[in-house]
Structure formats: C-alpha cells, structure tokens
Design a protein around this motif. Structure first.
Motif, PDB file in Angstrom:
ATOM      1  N   LEU A   1     -97.646 -77.714  40.586  1.00 15.73           N
ATOM      2  CA  LEU A   1     -97.475 -77.293  39.949  1.00 15.73           C
ATOM      3  C   LEU A   1     -97.798 -75.605  39.410  1.00 15.73           C
ATOM      4  CD1 LEU A   1     -97.919 -79.091  36.490  1.00 15.73           C
ATOM      5  CD2 LEU A   1     -96.167 -78.950  37.497  1.00 15.73           C
ATOM      6  N   PHE A   2     -98.472 -75.234  40.558  1.00 14.94           N
ATOM      7  CA  PHE A   2     -99.639 -73.978  40.632  1.00 14.94           C
ATOM      8  C   PHE A   2    -100.140 -73.996  41.778  1.00 14.94           C
ATOM      9  CE2 PHE A   2    -100.771 -75.025  35.977  1.00 14.94           C
ATOM     10  CZ  PHE A   2    -100.431 -73.756  35.189  1.00 14.94           C
ATOM     11  N   ASN A   3     -99.483 -71.782  42.542  1.00 16.21           N
ATOM     12  CA  ASN A   3    -100.017 -71.459  43.647  1.00 16.21           C
ATOM     13  C   ASN A   3    -101.385 -71.459  43.337  1.00 16.21           C
ATOM     14  OD1 ASN A   3     -97.728 -72.303  45.396  1.00 16.21           O
ATOM     15  ND2 ASN A   3     -97.266 -70.598  44.451  1.00 16.21           N
ATOM     16  N   ARG A   4    -102.296 -72.105  43.829  1.00 15.13           N
ATOM     17  CA  ARG A   4    -103.699 -71.291  43.481  1.00 15.13           C
ATOM     18  C   ARG A   4    -104.581 -70.624  44.310  1.00 15.13           C
ATOM     19  NH1 ARG A   4    -103.414 -76.492  42.131  1.00 15.13           N
ATOM     20  NH2 ARG A   4    -104.119 -76.783  40.026  1.00 15.13           N
ATOM     21  N   SER A   5    -105.201 -68.762  43.779  1.00 14.65           N
ATOM     22  CA  SER A   5    -105.323 -68.266  44.542  1.00 14.65           C
ATOM     23  C   SER A   5    -106.589 -67.549  43.433  1.00 14.65           C
ATOM     24  CB  SER A   5    -104.512 -67.217  44.679  1.00 14.65           C
ATOM     25  OG  SER A   5    -105.175 -66.217  43.726  1.00 14.65           O
ATOM     26  N   LYS A   6    -107.559 -67.209  44.118  1.00 15.13           N
ATOM     27  CA  LYS A   6    -109.176 -66.822  44.015  1.00 15.13           C
ATOM     28  C   LYS A   6    -109.173 -66.836  42.366  1.00 15.13           C
ATOM     29  CE  LYS A   6    -113.782 -64.304  44.017  1.00 15.13           C
ATOM     30  NZ  LYS A   6    -114.461 -63.391  45.110  1.00 15.13           N
ATOM     31  N   ASN A   7    -108.506 -65.592  41.541  1.00 10.32           N
ATOM     32  CA  ASN A   7    -108.258 -65.331  40.069  1.00 10.32           C
ATOM     33  C   ASN A   7    -107.499 -65.265  39.548  1.00 10.32           C
ATOM     34  OD1 ASN A   7    -111.807 -65.428  40.229  1.00 10.32           O
ATOM     35  ND2 ASN A   7    -111.039 -62.981  41.309  1.00 10.32           N
ATOM     36  N   HIS A   8    -106.407 -65.855  40.390  1.00  7.22           N
ATOM     37  CA  HIS A   8    -104.818 -66.072  39.650  1.00  7.22           C
ATOM     38  C   HIS A   8    -104.299 -67.497  39.851  1.00  7.22           C
ATOM     39  CE1 HIS A   8    -101.767 -63.365  37.507  1.00  7.22           C
ATOM     40  NE2 HIS A   8    -100.696 -64.006  38.482  1.00  7.22           N
ATOM     41  N   LEU A   9    -103.194 -67.754  39.150  1.00  6.85           N
ATOM     42  CA  LEU A   9    -102.546 -68.585  39.055  1.00  6.85           C
ATOM     43  C   LEU A   9    -100.940 -68.087  38.698  1.00  6.85           C
ATOM     44  CD1 LEU A   9    -104.596 -71.604  37.385  1.00  6.85           C
ATOM     45  CD2 LEU A   9    -104.410 -71.257  40.040  1.00  6.85           C
ATOM     46  N   THR A  10    -100.500 -69.017  40.479  1.00  5.40           N
ATOM     47  CA  THR A  10     -99.295 -68.574  39.886  1.00  5.40           C
ATOM     48  C   THR A  10     -97.872 -70.095  40.482  1.00  5.40           C
ATOM     49  OG1 THR A  10     -99.170 -68.349  41.815  1.00  5.40           O
ATOM     50  CG2 THR A  10     -98.739 -66.415  40.704  1.00  5.40           C
ATOM     51  N   LEU A  11     -97.288 -70.238  39.115  1.00  2.00           N
ATOM     52  CA  LEU A  11     -95.929 -70.779  39.731  1.00  2.00           C
ATOM     53  C   LEU A  11     -95.342 -71.420  40.613  1.00  2.00           C
ATOM     54  CD1 LEU A  11     -94.313 -71.023  35.319  1.00  2.00           C
ATOM     55  CD2 LEU A  11     -96.772 -72.949  36.517  1.00  2.00           C
ATOM     56  N   THR A  12     -95.540 -72.917  41.092  1.00  5.75           N
ATOM     57  CA  THR A  12     -94.619 -72.964  41.991  1.00  5.75           C
ATOM     58  C   THR A  12     -93.167 -73.214  42.006  1.00  5.75           C
ATOM     59  OG1 THR A  12     -95.106 -76.090  41.689  1.00  5.75           O
ATOM     60  CG2 THR A  12     -96.322 -74.395  43.576  1.00  5.75           C
ATOM     61  N   LYS A  13     -92.549 -73.347  43.169  1.00  6.17           N
ATOM     62  CA  LYS A  13     -91.057 -73.845  42.623  1.00  6.17           C
ATOM     63  C   LYS A  13     -90.495 -74.658  41.228  1.00  6.17           C
ATOM     64  CE  LYS A  13     -86.152 -74.593  44.252  1.00  6.17           C
ATOM     65  NZ  LYS A  13     -85.666 -74.010  45.831  1.00  6.17           N
ATOM     66  N   GLU A  14     -91.458 -76.064  42.141  1.00 10.47           N
ATOM     67  CA  GLU A  14     -91.331 -77.391  41.051  1.00 10.47           C
ATOM     68  C   GLU A  14     -91.872 -76.919  39.365  1.00 10.47           C
ATOM     69  OE1 GLU A  14     -90.747 -78.258  45.006  1.00 10.47           O
ATOM     70  OE2 GLU A  14     -92.169 -76.718  43.721  1.00 10.47           O
ATOM     71  N   GLY A  15     -93.714 -75.974  39.698  1.00  8.39           N
ATOM     72  CA  GLY A  15     -93.477 -75.806  38.653  1.00  8.39           C
ATOM     73  C   GLY A  15     -92.571 -74.537  37.530  1.00  8.39           C
ATOM     74  N   GLU A  16     -92.146 -73.663  38.109  1.00  2.79           N
ATOM     75  CA  GLU A  16     -91.132 -72.704  37.194  1.00  2.79           C
ATOM     76  C   GLU A  16     -90.184 -74.010  36.542  1.00  2.79           C
ATOM     77  OE1 GLU A  16     -90.985 -69.947  36.404  1.00  2.79           O
ATOM     78  OE2 GLU A  16     -91.986 -68.804  38.379  1.00  2.79           O
ATOM     79  N   LEU A  17     -89.583 -74.724  36.893  1.00  2.00           N
ATOM     80  CA  LEU A  17     -89.274 -75.683  37.123  1.00  2.00           C
ATOM     81  C   LEU A  17     -88.998 -76.588  35.733  1.00  2.00           C
ATOM     82  CD1 LEU A  17     -85.992 -77.027  36.505  1.00  2.00           C
ATOM     83  CD2 LEU A  17     -86.394 -78.606  38.269  1.00  2.00           C
ATOM     84  N   PHE A  18     -90.551 -77.218  36.042  1.00  3.59           N
ATOM     85  CA  PHE A  18     -91.198 -77.794  34.642  1.00  3.59           C
ATOM     86  C   PHE A  18     -91.517 -76.723  33.365  1.00  3.59           C
ATOM     87  CE2 PHE A  18     -94.984 -80.608  33.133  1.00  3.59           C
ATOM     88  CZ  PHE A  18     -94.993 -81.789  33.954  1.00  3.59           C
ATOM     89  N   TYR A  19     -91.822 -76.008  33.832  1.00  3.37           N
ATOM     90  CA  TYR A  19     -92.612 -74.955  32.671  1.00  3.37           C
ATOM     91  C   TYR A  19     -91.387 -74.825  31.980  1.00  3.37           C
ATOM     92  CZ  TYR A  19     -93.545 -71.175  30.266  1.00  3.37           C
ATOM     93  OH  TYR A  19     -94.344 -69.541  29.351  1.00  3.37           O
ATOM     94  N   GLN A  20     -90.142 -74.190  31.985  1.00 10.53           N
ATOM     95  CA  GLN A  20     -88.697 -74.438  31.551  1.00 10.53           C
ATOM     96  C   GLN A  20     -88.644 -75.896  30.645  1.00 10.53           C
ATOM     97  OE1 GLN A  20     -85.588 -73.834  34.490  1.00 10.53           O
ATOM     98  NE2 GLN A  20     -86.059 -71.662  34.792  1.00 10.53           N
ATOM     99  N   LYS A  21     -89.125 -76.971  30.832  1.00 14.50           N
ATOM    100  CA  LYS A  21     -88.406 -78.378  30.465  1.00 14.50           C
ATOM    101  C   LYS A  21     -89.732 -78.059  29.282  1.00 14.50           C
ATOM    102  CE  LYS A  21     -85.142 -79.692  32.977  1.00 14.50           C
ATOM    103  NZ  LYS A  21     -83.555 -79.938  31.918  1.00 14.50           N
ATOM    104  N   ALA A  22     -90.797 -78.092  29.752  1.00 11.52           N
ATOM    105  CA  ALA A  22     -91.921 -78.435  29.129  1.00 11.52           C
ATOM    106  C   ALA A  22     -91.731 -77.177  27.646  1.00 11.52           C
ATOM    107  CB  ALA A  22     -93.416 -77.960  29.588  1.00 11.52           C
ATOM    108  N   GLN A  23     -91.528 -75.951  27.881  1.00 11.71           N
ATOM    109  CA  GLN A  23     -90.819 -75.098  27.026  1.00 11.71           C
ATOM    110  C   GLN A  23     -90.554 -75.617  25.655  1.00 11.71           C
ATOM    111  OE1 GLN A  23     -90.582 -71.510  28.839  1.00 11.71           O
ATOM    112  NE2 GLN A  23     -91.762 -70.844  27.497  1.00 11.71           N
ATOM    113  N   LYS A  24     -89.053 -76.053  26.283  1.00 13.59           N
ATOM    114  CA  LYS A  24     -88.519 -76.192  25.491  1.00 13.59           C
ATOM    115  C   LYS A  24     -88.472 -77.748  24.664  1.00 13.59           C
ATOM    116  CE  LYS A  24     -84.507 -75.308  28.252  1.00 13.59           C
ATOM    117  NZ  LYS A  24     -83.076 -76.092  28.910  1.00 13.59           N
ATOM    118  N   LEU A  25     -89.751 -78.949  25.510  1.00 16.18           N
ATOM    119  CA  LEU A  25     -89.956 -79.753  24.558  1.00 16.18           C
ATOM    120  C   LEU A  25     -91.016 -79.484  24.018  1.00 16.18           C
ATOM    121  CD1 LEU A  25     -89.750 -83.150  24.795  1.00 16.18           C
ATOM    122  CD2 LEU A  25     -91.759 -82.826  26.478  1.00 16.18           C
TER     123      LEU A  25
END
Length: 291
Positions: free
Chosen positions: A47-71
């Motif tokens: 779900l996330f690309n992990r760096s030292k102090n920052h997390l960003t969504l992967t492509k799959e994570g972006e889609l998961f986030y959209q679905k999770a928000q709606k749910l």
C-alpha cells in the motif's frame, strides 16, 4: 478486514506519517503499523512506498484509498441512519480553528444548548484547511472555517460573517498610531504567523510572494494567549481578525492596505446523509448568522 483498519490506513494515507496518524487517532504507532500490515497481508498488496520519514501511496494503494474512503463514508452514513431510526441522539462533531473558536465560542454553543439541551457536541481544534478535509472525509460533521480556500466548492457551505485582517502590535509600539500599514512597511519586522494548515497563512504567503518579500517569521502559533503575549512584550507583530481585538486589551489593530477581506462560514459534506443532530446545528447556524 475491519473498519478500524481502514480508518487507520486512511489517516496514514492522508498524513503521510504513521506517527501523525497515531497522534490524531489517539492510538499507539504499533497499532497503526499492525493494521496496515494486516491489510497488506490479507489483500496481498503493497500500500505504501516507505522512505525515512515519509509515506506515499503506491499505485495499488491509491486505488485502495479511494475504495476505503467510499466504504468508510457509506459505513458512517449507515451508522448515522440507524442511530436516527433508533432515535439515539448522536453528538455533533464540529471542527474549528483556535482563533475562530475565540470569536464564536462558548457563546454559540451555549445558545445552541439552550435551544437543543439534549444534543451533545464534540469540538476539535484544527486549522480551516484540515478541518474542511476532515469534513470531506466524513470524520467531522461540520466545521467553522475561513472560506477562502480553493476546494470550498467541494463542500456545502453558508457564510456566517465578514471580517478583515489587521496588523496587530503593542499599544506602545512605534506603529501603534499609524492609520494604516503596507506589507513593504513591515517586511523587516519580526512576525507571528498562524499554523501551517491555516487559510489565513495561505492568503498572506501569496501576498508576500507577489510583493517579492520574504517575511521575518519568528513564531508559528495557534493560541491567542501566546500571540498576545508576544505582541504585548513587543517581540513581534501579528496578523489577526479584527473581531478579535475586543478580546485583546493592550493590542492595537492597524488597517492593512490593500484591505484583506475574509469570509467565515460553516461547511458540511455534499451528497451525504446528515444526522438529525447535525441538521439542527446547521439550521441553528443559518438562523444566527451575523452578516
């Protein structure tokens, strides 16, 4: 999959930080990390690309986030509807920036309670931008905000009052007797700015940038007591709503040229079920606007 796991995931996706998400949710960091790992394991996805102090969504994570928000939005709407069917009086969750709370509360809530004594409420102090985002995500029912931000059209809104920003200094400050100030006049002065999720900050930053001025900011603050103390000790000047001056003895508000007008209002989510309690609060605010 559990609803709480989706709530934790969405908070991390929005804040890009497990630490900040845990603080907002009042849970431990391991609890948030565990929830995300369980989701990734259950759905076999990163779900996330992990760096030292920052997390960003992967492509799959972006889609998961959209679905999770709606749910989550559907879950909350259904929960609210069931509460109303069972005539359970739900609390109204209201977001409000600290400085606006000084203008509106406790008077507004006291008046609301006199009219609706059985309706509970919960207040959450956030800057206008963050409060509006939490309304959009369905975490807050409504928020009192500075309406000068570009995503205001995504929400239902009503304007409550008009105000303007003035430049505030101690009554003993050399500027105190000036009839007006410009940004060029204060470009070298020590300044207090509001917190970073503030619409007021965005407005001022844009003016500074357009004027090719780099402000001498020595403090970012959200509490009026702190701001007043710095002003009265002549440590710095600050930009505040003119409505606040009546609560600040010893502080002088100088008009700014050109005038910076501000609109304060209430926002709530579009296209979403609102509880009976929230409907009553919105109707109350509409009847008590002070334009």
């Amino acid at each position: 999959m559990k609803i709480v796991q989706l709530e934790y995931f969405c908070a991390v996706a929005r804040l890009h930080s497990i630490t900040q998400a845990a603080a907002e949710l009042y849970v431990t960091q391991p609890a948030v990390s565990s929830a995300i790992k369980e989701l990734e394991k259950e759905f076999n996805v990163s779900l996330f690309n992990r760096s030292k102090n920052h997390l960003t969504l992967t492509k799959e994570g972006e889609l998961f986030y959209q679905k999770a928000q709606k749910l989550l939005a559907e879950y909350k709407q259904t929960l609210n509807q069931l509460h109303d069917i069972g005539r359970t009086i739900s609390a109204v969750k209201i977001g409000i920036p600290p400085l606006l709370s000084t203008i509106f509360f406790p008077e507004m809530i006291n008046d609301f309670h006199r009219e609706y004594p059985d309706i509970p409420f919960e207040l959450f102090e956030y800057g206008s931008i963050r409060a509006a985002n939490l309304v959009h995500e369905g975490i807050l029912d409504a928020a009192l905000v500075n309406m000068h931000f570009y995503e205001i059209d995504k929400l239902n809104s009503i304007q409550i009052m008009q105000d303007k920003i003035v430049f505030c200094v101690s009554k003993n400050h050399p500027f105190a007797k000036k009839k007006e100030v410009t940004f060029d006049m204060i470009k070298d002065m020590p300044l207090i700015m509001y917190n970073t999720d503030s619409v007021q900050n965005e407005t001022l930053d844009a003016i500074f940038k357009n004027s090719a001025i780099k402000p001498n900011v020595i403090l970012h603050a959200s509490q009026l007591y702190t701001i007043k103390s710095f002003i009265c000790e002549e440590c710095a000047g600050a930009f505040l709503y003119s409505s606040l001056l009546k609560k600040l003895p010893g502080v002088v508000g100088i008009p700014i040229t050109p005038t910076i007008h501000q609109s304060i209002g209430l926002v709530w989510k579009k296209g979403s079920y609102t509880t009976d309690s929230t409907d009553k609060f919105i109707s109350f605010v509409k009847k008590h606007t002070i334009l």
